[in-house]
Design a protein around this motif. Structure first.
Motif, PDB file in Angstrom:
ATOM      1  N   THR A  22       5.731  60.871  29.901  1.00 38.22           N
ATOM      2  CA  THR A  22       5.781  61.375  28.722  1.00 38.22           C
ATOM      3  C   THR A  22       5.673  62.878  28.470  1.00 38.22           C
ATOM      4  N   ALA A 142      -2.171  64.559  19.827  1.00 42.55           N
ATOM      5  CA  ALA A 142      -1.534  64.510  20.806  1.00 42.55           C
ATOM      6  C   ALA A 142      -2.045  65.397  21.763  1.00 42.55           C
ATOM      7  N   GLY A 161       9.317  57.140  21.228  1.00 45.43           N
ATOM      8  CA  GLY A 161       7.920  57.391  21.784  1.00 45.43           C
ATOM      9  C   GLY A 161       8.013  58.774  22.397  1.00 45.43           C
ATOM     10  N   GLN A 162       9.113  59.221  22.699  1.00 46.28           N
ATOM     11  CA  GLN A 162       8.883  60.629  23.441  1.00 46.28           C
ATOM     12  C   GLN A 162       8.671  61.795  22.339  1.00 46.28           C
ATOM     13  N   ILE A 163       8.084  63.005  22.947  1.00 46.56           N
ATOM     14  CA  ILE A 163       7.660  64.092  21.973  1.00 46.56           C
ATOM     15  C   ILE A 163       8.958  64.852  22.023  1.00 46.56           C
ATOM     16  N   ARG A 176       7.053  63.317  17.188  1.00 43.22           N
ATOM     17  CA  ARG A 176       7.134  61.960  18.195  1.00 43.22           C
ATOM     18  C   ARG A 176       8.721  61.191  17.796  1.00 43.22           C
ATOM     19  N   GLU A 189       1.379  63.439  14.786  1.00 44.06           N
ATOM     20  CA  GLU A 189       0.093  62.949  15.365  1.00 44.06           C
ATOM     21  C   GLU A 189      -1.248  63.371  14.617  1.00 44.06           C
TER      22      GLU A 189
END
Length: 219
Positions: A22, A142, A161-163, A176, A189
């Motif tokens: 990630t 994050a 869920g990936q940034i 995100r 975040e």
């Protein structure tokens, strides 16, 4: 070579895998869930032990403020997310640094490029196309802080869920990613910020890239 317990090795590998997949380390809660701990406090105790042994560095006050340190073992720094700028002898990639982005123009337009950095490509979980200067603190937890340089790989799709770096109208933002049907949520975040909701049928939205690492110039 630093001697770690089997559990510490397991946690260290979990951190490495999270960064590799990630671009960012896991939270204490994610570590606890993955390894079956009763609470995030148990994960914190193991992280503190790893920090005392020099395997990681911990930034207080952020849920993902974990940095891997090179312990001299094979694969000990497979991803360089959140590492400082490398030594010139290791430099291999020439990446443009994108500053403020003008409305309606491509993110890599020449007028957006402030400078370029030569960096070692092994620092990243995937080879990035550019660096983006982070503005604001919406991704603080994050470990992404105002002024950091986010390594970004250009993409046109992302997994939940990936940034990502996304363009919404005239704004470019780092958040995100979460998609449900035609609705996309760009999640911060930092509890001081609200999610951004995007309706693909009506809103002017585009993915500019995927975060694959973070660089910070330490002074």
């Amino acid at each position: 070579m630093i001697k770690l317990t089997a559990r510490q090795e397991q946690i260290l590998n979990l951190i490495r895998d999270a960064i590799e997949n990630t671009g960012f380390p896991p939270t204490r809660a994610e570590i606890a869930t993955e390894l079956g701990f009763r609470s995030a406090n148990a994960a914190e105790e193991h992280l503190q032990a790893l920090a005392r042994k020099g395997a990681i560095e911990i930034s207080p006050g952020t849920s993902r403020g974990i940095r891997l340190r090179d312990m001299g073992g094979a694969g000990s720094s497979r991803s360089g997310a959140q590492l400082s700028l490398p030594h010139p002898a290791l430099m291999q990639l020439n990446l443009p640094l994108v500053g403020r982005v003008a409305a309606g123009s491509p993110i890599l337009a020449q007028e957006h490029i402030e400078t370029t950095y030569n960096v070692d490509k092994s620092l990243f979980s995937a080879i990035p196309d550019f660096l983006l200067k982070v503005r604001g603190m919406s991704m603080r937890d994050a470990g992404i802080l105002d002024g950091d340089l986010l390594a970004v790989k250009k993409i046109d799709s992302a997994r939940n869920g990936q940034i990502v770096v996304a363009r919404l109208g005239d704004d470019v933002t780092v958040k995100r990613y979460k998609k449900t049907g035609s609705l996309i949520e760009l999640l911060p975040e930092n509890p001081d910020f609200q999610p951004i909701r995007v309706d693909l049928e009506h809103d002017d939205f585009a993915l500019e890239g995927l975060a694959v690492g973070l660089m910070r110039s330490w002074h």
